[in-house]
Scaffold this active site. Structure first.
Site, PDB file in Angstrom:
ATOM      1  N   LYS A 492      46.453  -7.084  36.211  1.00 39.81           N
ATOM      2  CA  LYS A 492      46.433  -5.821  36.954  1.00 39.81           C
ATOM      3  C   LYS A 492      46.654  -4.660  35.991  1.00 39.81           C
ATOM      4  O   LYS A 492      47.137  -4.863  34.877  1.00 39.81           O
ATOM      5  CB  LYS A 492      47.526  -5.845  38.025  1.00 39.81           C
ATOM      6  CG  LYS A 492      48.918  -6.078  37.445  1.00 39.81           C
ATOM      7  CD  LYS A 492      49.938  -6.411  38.531  1.00 39.81           C
ATOM      8  CE  LYS A 492      51.320  -6.596  37.921  1.00 39.81           C
ATOM      9  NZ  LYS A 492      52.262  -7.187  38.850  1.00 39.81           N
ATOM     10  N   ARG A 599      59.056  -5.916  49.648  1.00 39.85           N
ATOM     11  CA  ARG A 599      57.926  -5.059  49.300  1.00 39.85           C
ATOM     12  C   ARG A 599      56.788  -5.461  50.230  1.00 39.85           C
ATOM     13  O   ARG A 599      56.638  -4.930  51.300  1.00 39.85           O
ATOM     14  CB  ARG A 599      57.574  -5.257  47.814  1.00 39.85           C
ATOM     15  CG  ARG A 599      56.624  -4.259  47.266  1.00 39.85           C
ATOM     16  CD  ARG A 599      56.549  -4.304  45.735  1.00 39.85           C
ATOM     17  NE  ARG A 599      55.947  -5.542  45.230  1.00 39.85           N
ATOM     18  CZ  ARG A 599      55.717  -5.767  43.935  1.00 39.85           C
ATOM     19  NH1 ARG A 599      56.064  -4.875  43.028  1.00 39.85           N
ATOM     20  NH2 ARG A 599      55.150  -6.890  43.537  1.00 39.85           N
ATOM     21  N   HIS A 628      57.940 -13.435  45.427  1.00 38.49           N
ATOM     22  CA  HIS A 628      58.182 -12.716  44.165  1.00 38.49           C
ATOM     23  C   HIS A 628      59.683 -12.463  44.014  1.00 38.49           C
ATOM     24  O   HIS A 628      60.332 -12.026  44.964  1.00 38.49           O
ATOM     25  CB  HIS A 628      57.411 -11.394  44.201  1.00 38.49           C
ATOM     26  CG  HIS A 628      57.295 -10.697  42.883  1.00 38.49           C
ATOM     27  ND1 HIS A 628      57.169 -11.375  41.688  1.00 38.49           N
ATOM     28  CD2 HIS A 628      57.283  -9.370  42.567  1.00 38.49           C
ATOM     29  CE1 HIS A 628      57.075 -10.482  40.697  1.00 38.49           C
ATOM     30  NE2 HIS A 628      57.149  -9.269  41.214  1.00 38.49           N
ATOM     31  N   ARG A 685      53.278 -17.077  37.584  1.00 39.89           N
ATOM     32  CA  ARG A 685      52.471 -15.858  37.430  1.00 39.89           C
ATOM     33  C   ARG A 685      52.964 -15.098  36.205  1.00 39.89           C
ATOM     34  O   ARG A 685      53.992 -14.441  36.233  1.00 39.89           O
ATOM     35  CB  ARG A 685      52.570 -14.984  38.689  1.00 39.89           C
ATOM     36  CG  ARG A 685      52.023 -15.654  39.937  1.00 39.89           C
ATOM     37  CD  ARG A 685      52.021 -14.694  41.123  1.00 39.89           C
ATOM     38  NE  ARG A 685      53.315 -14.083  41.346  1.00 39.89           N
ATOM     39  CZ  ARG A 685      54.309 -14.628  42.046  1.00 39.89           C
ATOM     40  NH1 ARG A 685      54.146 -15.808  42.627  1.00 39.89           N
ATOM     41  NH2 ARG A 685      55.444 -13.978  42.181  1.00 39.89           N
ATOM     42  N   TYR A 727      56.312  24.413  21.284  1.00 40.86           N
ATOM     43  CA  TYR A 727      56.529  25.215  22.486  1.00 40.86           C
ATOM     44  C   TYR A 727      58.010  25.491  22.735  1.00 40.86           C
ATOM     45  O   TYR A 727      58.854  24.624  22.478  1.00 40.86           O
ATOM     46  CB  TYR A 727      55.972  24.483  23.710  1.00 40.86           C
ATOM     47  CG  TYR A 727      54.467  24.533  23.811  1.00 40.86           C
ATOM     48  CD1 TYR A 727      53.793  25.749  23.882  1.00 40.86           C
ATOM     49  CD2 TYR A 727      53.727  23.359  23.865  1.00 40.86           C
ATOM     50  CE1 TYR A 727      52.406  25.781  23.992  1.00 40.86           C
ATOM     51  CE2 TYR A 727      52.353  23.386  23.978  1.00 40.86           C
ATOM     52  CZ  TYR A 727      51.691  24.607  24.040  1.00 40.86           C
ATOM     53  OH  TYR A 727      50.336  24.635  24.154  1.00 40.86           O
ATOM     54  N   CYS A 775      53.453  17.781  22.839  1.00 38.76           N
ATOM     55  CA  CYS A 775      52.420  18.572  23.516  1.00 38.76           C
ATOM     56  C   CYS A 775      51.430  17.647  24.228  1.00 38.76           C
ATOM     57  O   CYS A 775      51.514  16.432  24.118  1.00 38.76           O
ATOM     58  CB  CYS A 775      51.648  19.428  22.512  1.00 38.76           C
ATOM     59  SG  CYS A 775      52.692  20.370  21.412  1.00 38.76           S
ATOM     60  N   ASP A 777      48.245  17.043  23.616  1.00 35.53           N
ATOM     61  CA  ASP A 777      47.404  16.236  22.722  1.00 35.53           C
ATOM     62  C   ASP A 777      47.971  16.085  21.320  1.00 35.53           C
ATOM     63  O   ASP A 777      47.324  15.516  20.454  1.00 35.53           O
ATOM     64  CB  ASP A 777      46.016  16.883  22.590  1.00 35.53           C
ATOM     65  CG  ASP A 777      45.433  17.223  23.935  1.00 35.53           C
ATOM     66  OD1 ASP A 777      45.313  16.301  24.764  1.00 35.53           O
ATOM     67  OD2 ASP A 777      45.146  18.403  24.179  1.00 35.53           O
TER      68      ASP A 777
END
Ligand SMILES: *Cc1c(COP(=O)(O)O)cnc(C)c1O
Length: 832
Positions: A492, A599, A628, A685, A727, A775, A777
């Site tokens: 997943k 859940r 689970h 699992r 910044y 930042c 990027d």
């Protein structure tokens, strides 16, 4: 059966030990395969005998202990199959390889030690290729299985063998010694690395030295006192005539070696038989100099002593990269970039890797002339042609003057170009789409330009995924649960950020039992990439039911509402539409019980009604029942986990009685497999552990880091104390500093909370703190302590910055770090 009774010449057959690989590396001509069925913890080769028989394999070595009455019956039904029954197939393979080796009286170099074995082997072969016809281990084939496979292809044309031997347990070297029978030994070094199997470093050295019990010469570095002592204590007792060449960079040894650093490299000087011999190598790090010295001494021992020749060849040594990299390319192509040097064994391994990718893609091989095979072109290209056909290659692109002469031997469509430029200019590459393309060229053909043609430009931030580490981790968990328990792997969330299709292909190759994804579209993506394994979808929505059926994805059913919707959908599906009867098979379902996680799932009180409904709807075939654990990673929750287990067994039993059959039961996730192995049931699992984080923290050393997040330095500035960075002027410098800006930011998944010194990154062997805020990027770091330059590589996590540590620093869990790496970061998959 004894080896004498194995009445076949090893030259007439070649060994096959993995049913998925149908060609041996370097056999040519009329040799026939013999399949050695090996029974291991998880893979039992005996299961694949009939499959191989169908592929025309006719000779089999099988193990008595593995021969069940059914298997005997099956074997008896195979006409004209030749079957040898032995105690251990591996042992037989080793004995045959040893017998084969004994036929040849040529010099053989045997290499062992903690590090550098493969590099020394490859460099030695590079240096000696003009003087000898060499048979050597492919890649780092140095194990109990790898060594016999490396030695087997030796034939009367070879004039030199170079093999490496690696051991992990006591008593393993004896077999390797008898197979390699080295005349010249190289003991590279001994590291502090603790090997599970050994009591002490001394014991490890002693075991490794067994490789040289009959050698004429041994080359080693005398400054490793553990090696030197054991040689004089043990080896000289069993092999008094051995010529010891112990070297050192100080004056203590009989052979002193001088390293002189120079621009872009270093000189290595040694006094050999009364003459000074000095070569230059394009490396200056201590490991490379040590490796090159071993190569130089072995070369001298083998009689290549002309200084001009040596200087020329050592100056041309290149880094040995054994990586096979898998990258996403333009036009939906996948690209395998093989920078391994160019021989037939390497080609065979790369073709296996190609073959194991997505079956629905066209397989294309771009290959240059092979330059280091030691074979005559008349034998080489027909052998390549056979491999190419057997490994399912659909198109061959050949580059070079030599391969051009052999068009007629290839049976697949072949496009030939005399040079790399001619290929690039032809436009042919632009026509390829939806293919897997293996690019494999000798260095002089500069196939980098071919690779660059395909790979999308990135901003040079990559997440490297080590497929060998992934395999290692899978095997660790497999060994934990044993062969009776199936494995479902959770892929997943883009396989925890690692890249679903590529990871799933590897898992399919390693034959895991099940995959699981969170949403239907993730499952569809896997199917579209050729994944055939059963796939469970944990959160199916009614809008996706059509896809579940079309792609045979198996829904998790966790409530009466979803059960009712699924059942209704199937009924409508099955209703004849305008007179024609749709021909569909419905995927089975998986029932989730809620035993305390709260859940998704059915509560215990709901089980009686659930059982009745399932009984009334036999078309709703239940493949498994599962639950689970809420706290398997922490010891304090073990009593709760035990209670969950008890409730799960009670619930599953009740349900099974009501429906009248027994689906698979499964409960454990990664942490549970380590902490609560007694609850492993029919299946486990596996999730995060596969991706390299052992969250129970009970056996953290047993898993290997899989992902490495890397970027580069875009710019470096010298700033004064008191200046600020970034910044809001958050990064206030308290000393004069060198500040580097990195090409990664929070939009790539480098968490903003890691700013202001909370996070540290690895630059040239030094941990450097972040400075100021992260930042979108970009990120700034303090490289005052690191000898950093613009363009240098930076590791944000992976070895040696652990994901668990990073998560701890910002109060989150490794799962979030892994899955947080954004999709704009290119994934590069590699194998050593
Ligand atoms: C994600 C998941 C797992 C795997 O958990 P890990 O802790 O990553 O091993 C197992 N079962 C279910 C139901 C899950 O959602």
């Amino acid at each position: 059966m004894t080896i004498q009774e194995f009445d076949i010449s090893t030259a007439d057959v070649y060994p096959l030990t993995d049913s998925r690989q149908v060609l041996s590396p370097t056999q040519t001509g009329s040799a026939k395969p013999v399949f050695f069925a090996i029974q291991g913890e998880h893979h039992d080769g005996h299961r694949f005998i009939t499959e191989l028989y169908a592929k025309n394999v006719r000779q089999f070595v099988v193990e008595t202990a593995a021969l069940t009455p059914e298997l005997r019956h099956e074997l008896a039904k195979l006409p004209d199959a030749r079957i040898w029954e032995v105690g251990s197939s591996l042992r037989t393979l080793q004995d045959l390889a040893a017998r084969h080796r004994s036929r040849f009286a040529i010099p053989v170099v045997g290499i062992t030690g903690s590090n550098g074995k493969t590099i020394v082997k490859e460099w030695l072969a590079q240096v000696l290729a003009p003087d000898f016809l060499i048979q050597k281990s492919p890649k780092s084939y140095n194990s109990q299985l790898g060594v016999p496979l490396s030695v087997w292809p030796m034939n009367e044309k070879h004039t030199l063998g170079i093999f490496e031997a690696g051991i992990s347990k006591p008593a393993e070297m004896q077999a390797l010694q008898s197979i390699i029978q080295p005349t010249i030994g190289i003991f590279t070094n001994i590291g502090p690395a603790h090997d599970e199997g050994f009591r002490s470093c001394k014991q490890k050295v002693a075991e490794k030295l067994r490789l040289f019990r009959n050698a004429d010469t041994l080359i080693y570095r005398k400054s490793y006192s553990e090696i030197d002592e054991e040689i004089h204590l043990l080896l000289t007792a069993v092999n008094p005539a051995i010529r010891l060449i112990g070297w050192s960079t100080d004056q203590s040894a009989e052979l002193s070696v001088l390293f002189t650093p120079q621009a872009r490299g270093a000189q290595i000087g040694v006094r050999w038989e009364g003459r000074d011999c000095t070569v230059w190598v394009p490396f200056s790090d201590s490991a490379s100099l040590e490796n090159a010295t071993h190569v130089l001494l072995a070369t001298l021992v083998l009689g290549v002593t002309d200084e001009t020749i040596l200087r020329d060849r050592f100056a041309r040594l290149r880094p040995v990269s054994m990586r096979l990299e898998l990258k996403e390319g333009i036009h939906r192509n996948l690209l395998i970039d093989d920078t391994y040097n160019n021989d037939l064994a390497g080609l065979s391994i790369a073709l296996d890797f190609l073959n194991q990718q997505d079956a629905s893609r066209q397989k294309v091989l771009v290959l240059s002339d092979l330059l280091e095979t030691g074979m005559k072109p008349d034998e080489l290209y027909p052998a390549i042609a056979r491999m190419v056909t057997e490994k399912g290659v659909r198109q061959l692109v050949g580059v070079g003057p030599e391969i051009g002469h052999y068009q007629s031997v290839f049976t697949v469509p072949t496009h030939l170009y005399s040079t790399t430029d001619a290929l690039l200019q032809s436009g042919y590459l632009n026509e390829l789409t939806d293919s897997v393309i293996l690019v494999k060229g000798a260095r002089r053909f500069s196939f980098e330009s071919v690779v660059n043609r395909f790979v999308q430009k990135s901003h040079r931030t990559v997440l490297e995924i080590n497929l060998d580490a992934l395999t290692h981790n899978l095997n660790f968990y497999r060994n934990k649960v044993g062969s009776q328990t199936k494995i479902m792997v959770m892929v997943k969330a883009f396989a925890y950020g690692s890249g679903s299709a590529e990871v799933a292909s590897l898992l399919q190759y390693h034959r895991v039992d099940y995959l699981a994804v969170a949403y239907a579209d993730e499952g569809v993506g896997l199917r579209q990439n050729g994944i055939k394994l059963p796939i469970m979808v944990m959160n199916p929505a009614p809008e996706s039911f059509r896809q579940l059926i079309d792609f045979q994805l198996e829904p998790e059913i966790f409530s009466f509402r979803i059960l009712e919707e699924w059942s209704r959908f199937l009924k409508e599906e099955n209703a004849p539409v305008s007179g024609e009867k749709p021909d569909v098979t419905f995927p089975p379902i998986h029932i989730k019980l809620d035993t305390g996680m709260h859940r998704l799932g059915f509560l215990p009180v709901e089980i009686p009604l659930l059982g009745q409904l399932l009984k009334a709807h036999p078309e709703l075939r239940v493949a498994s029942v599962f639950s689970h654990l809420a706290g398997s990673d922490e010891a304090e929750h073990t009593p709760f986990s035990q209670e969950q287990y008890r409730q799960f067994i009670a619930g599953a039993t009740e349900l099974e009685q009501l429906v009248g059959y027994r689906p698979l039961r499964h409960l454990l996730n990664s942490a549970g497999i380590v902490r609560l192995p007694e609850f492993k049931l029919d299946m486990v699992r596996l999730g995060i552990g596969l991706y390299g984080v052992e969250v129970s923290k009970l056996e953290p050393q047993q898993v290997q880091a899989v992902g490495t997040l890397k970027t580069v330095i875009s710019q470096i500035k010298e700033l004064k104390s008191g200046e600020t960075v970034g910044y809001s002027r958050r990064g206030v410098l308290t000393h004069d500093a060198r500040i580097a800006t990195l090409a990664i930011g929070y939009a790539d998944g480098y968490d903003r909370r890691l700013g202001n010194g909370v996070g540290q990154v690895w630059v040239n062997g030094v941990l450097c703190p972040t400075v100021g805020s992260i930042c979108m990027d970009m990120t700034m770091i303090d490289v005052t302590q690191a000898a950093a330059r613009e363009g240098d590589e930076v590791i944000l996590f992976g070895q040696p910055v652990s994901i668990a540590d990073l998560a701890g620093r910002i109060g989150t869990i490794p799962y979030e770090i892994l899955t947080g790496v954004s999709e704009r970061v290119k994934r590069v998959f590699f194998r050593e």
